[in-house]
Design an enzyme around this catalytic site. Structure first.
Site, mmCIF file in Angstrom:
data_model
loop_
_atom_site.group_PDB
_atom_site.id
_atom_site.type_symbol
_atom_site.label_atom_id
_atom_site.label_comp_id
_atom_site.label_asym_id
_atom_site.label_seq_id
_atom_site.Cartn_x
_atom_site.Cartn_y
_atom_site.Cartn_z
ATOM 1 C CG ASP A 30 -1.254 -4.397 3.594
ATOM 2 O OD1 ASP A 30 -0.439 -4.772 2.602
ATOM 3 O OD2 ASP A 30 -1.933 -5.720 3.892
ATOM 4 N NE ARG B 3 -0.642 -1.536 -2.169
ATOM 5 C CZ ARG B 3 -1.236 -2.480 -1.441
ATOM 6 N NH1 ARG B 3 -0.389 -2.656 -0.358
ATOM 7 N NH2 ARG B 3 -2.092 -2.972 -2.026
ATOM 8 N NE ARG C 77 -4.171 -3.270 1.422
ATOM 9 C CZ ARG C 77 -5.163 -3.802 2.358
ATOM 10 N NH1 ARG C 77 -6.086 -3.022 2.652
ATOM 11 N NH2 ARG C 77 -5.117 -5.040 2.710
#
Ligand code: S3P
Length: 434
Positions: A314, A345, A389
């Site tokens: 993460d 991501r 995030r």
């Protein structure tokens, strides 16, 4: 949200209770017959959804605050039954996958659903082992491998399951189902993922055995129910990583992040930052994590090997920010799993840090960042892509930008770290954390 550049970061802060632990303790408390007490649960929206789900299934939850302003929950569990309506996990991949395992073992029907991002994320990885255990679980969409998931619980057999990818969510799903199986359930891992499920099950009286041989990790649970427990949730290392990177890239910084979880497969980011030249100390007694900018002021590039990735999965977006401020080419190898997180991501790091002037490319399952120590990034308009995030990684990058950064979709941060802007302000002011 508009983020101004600033720094250095100084002083102490807390971070929210660990999100992975928070989901699991809520579920274990719901299964335990009696009253459990949880201190310091994550205050993010993802965990709030799991709390609402265990309440909808019949657990009683009473909340108060302790004198330090931390939340204390008293949960009476043990008598779960069908909910009145579909169960909404919100944005939480961990929530839906862990709960699918728990519900597959309980003798009633449930439907798990979530937001648009959850409806796009792969669920086959939990449907396959649950079906091997005899569960009746039906997915939606093309190929039936997406949420919503319809679960008709009960009648599970224990199996041995080797994870096809490093995933603590899948491991947790199978182990939660194993609590209601007819015999032992074993999960075999080639690469160890975070160990919260097995740690917490063992701590709450479940019979858990862990072994390591021939390069494989094996966790076996016996069917059973947790006994009521008291748990103090440690701070979330994945949130601490934002301040650790911020302190590493801003000369003159020194931050202390209180009581950060120090168990296996969560602190990989600290090892990487240390390799890049930052000065970190995770106190073995208090669990406080102290981070100082490198003494010579310069971070250097590194290679993050594929076998390190489960321990920092993460943290890659914010480590990419550190890499942008480090001399040389940093390569993250074997990060393909990032494509199926809250956003893709690899693509969103490339596009959003790219807008801030970072030389970053996603190449297959690798991420390559060409950095320059002391470089100023560009204040720009970026998009969180509904991913907390990505929003927070951009907010850290914004500290070293040449002007204000506008982050569209900042609301996503509420899923895991609603107090982020307050803690940022406190550390910028060099004061004592909230
Ligand atoms: C989590 C496991 C990780 C991580 C997620 C939380 C967990 O996912 O990305 O934020 O609590 O089990 P995978 O292990 O499935 O990659």
């Amino acid at each position: 949200m508009i983020m101004e550049p600033g720094g250095p970061l100084r002083g102490r802060t807390r971070v929210p209770g660990d999100k992975s632990i928070s989901h699991r303790v809520l579920m274990l408390a719901a299964l335990a017959d009696g009253e459990s007490t949880i201190h310091g649960l994550s205050d993010g929206g993802d965990v709030a959804c799991t709390r609402a789900i265990v309440e909808a299934l019949g657990a009683r939850v009473d909340a108060e605050e302790d004198p330090d302003g931390r939340q204390v929950l008293r949960i009476s569990g043990g008598r779960l039954g069908p909910a009145q309506s579909d169960l909404d996990v919100g944005n939480s991949g961990t929530g839906i996958r862990l709960l699918a395992g728990m519900l597959a073992g309980l003798g009633f029907a449930s439907t798990l659903d979530g937001d648009a991002s959850i409806r796009r994320r792969p669920m086959e990885r939990v449907l396959e082992p649950l079906r091997a255990m005899g569960a009746s679980v039906t997915g939606s969409g093309d190929g039936g491998a997406l949420a919503p998931l319809a679960i008709d619980g009960g009648g599970l057999r224990g199996i041995e399951y080797r994870l096809p990818m490093a995933s603590a969510q899948v491991k947790g799903c199978v182990l939660f189902a194993g609590l209601s199986a007819d015999g032992p359930t074993t999960v075999v891992e080639d690469q160890p993922s975070r160990a919260h499920t097995e740690e917490l099950m063992a701590a709450t009286g479940i019979d858990v055995e862990r072994t390591h041989d021939n390069g494989l990790d094996r966790v076996t649970v016996l069917p059973g129910r947790p006994t009521p427990f008291v748990h103090d949730v440690a701070g979330d290392p994945s949130q601490a990583a934002f301040w650790a990177v911020g302190a590493s890239i801003l000369p003159g910084s020194e931050v202390v992040i209180e009581n950060v979880y120090a168990g296996p497969a969560r602190s990989g980011f600290a090892a990487v930052l240390a390799r890049m030249g930052a000065d970190l100390f995770h106190d073995p007694v208090t669990s406080d994590l102290t981070v100082r900018a490198p003494s010579g002021g310069v971070l250097s590039a590194t290679t993050v090997r594929a076998d390190e990735v489960p321990g920092l999965v993460d943290e890659v977006p914010v480590l990419a920010v550190a890499a942008a401020c480090a001399d040389g080419e940093t390569v993250f190898e074997g990060v393909g799993e990032l494509r199926v997180k809250e956003s893709d991501r690899l693509a969103t790091v490339e596009s959003e840090l790219g807008r801030m002037g970072v030389d970053v490319r996603a190449e297959g399952d690798r991420l390559v960042v060409r950095g320059r120590a002391g470089s100023q990034l560009r204040g720009a308009s970026v998009d969180a892509h509904n991913d907390h995030r990505i929003a927070m990684a951009c907010a850290v990058a914004a500290l070293v930008a040449d002007g204000p950064t506008t982050i569209d979709g900042w609301g996503a941060v509420a899923t895991s770290y609603p107090m982020f802007p307050d803690h940022r302000a406190t550390l910028l002011a060099g004061g004592i954390g909230v």
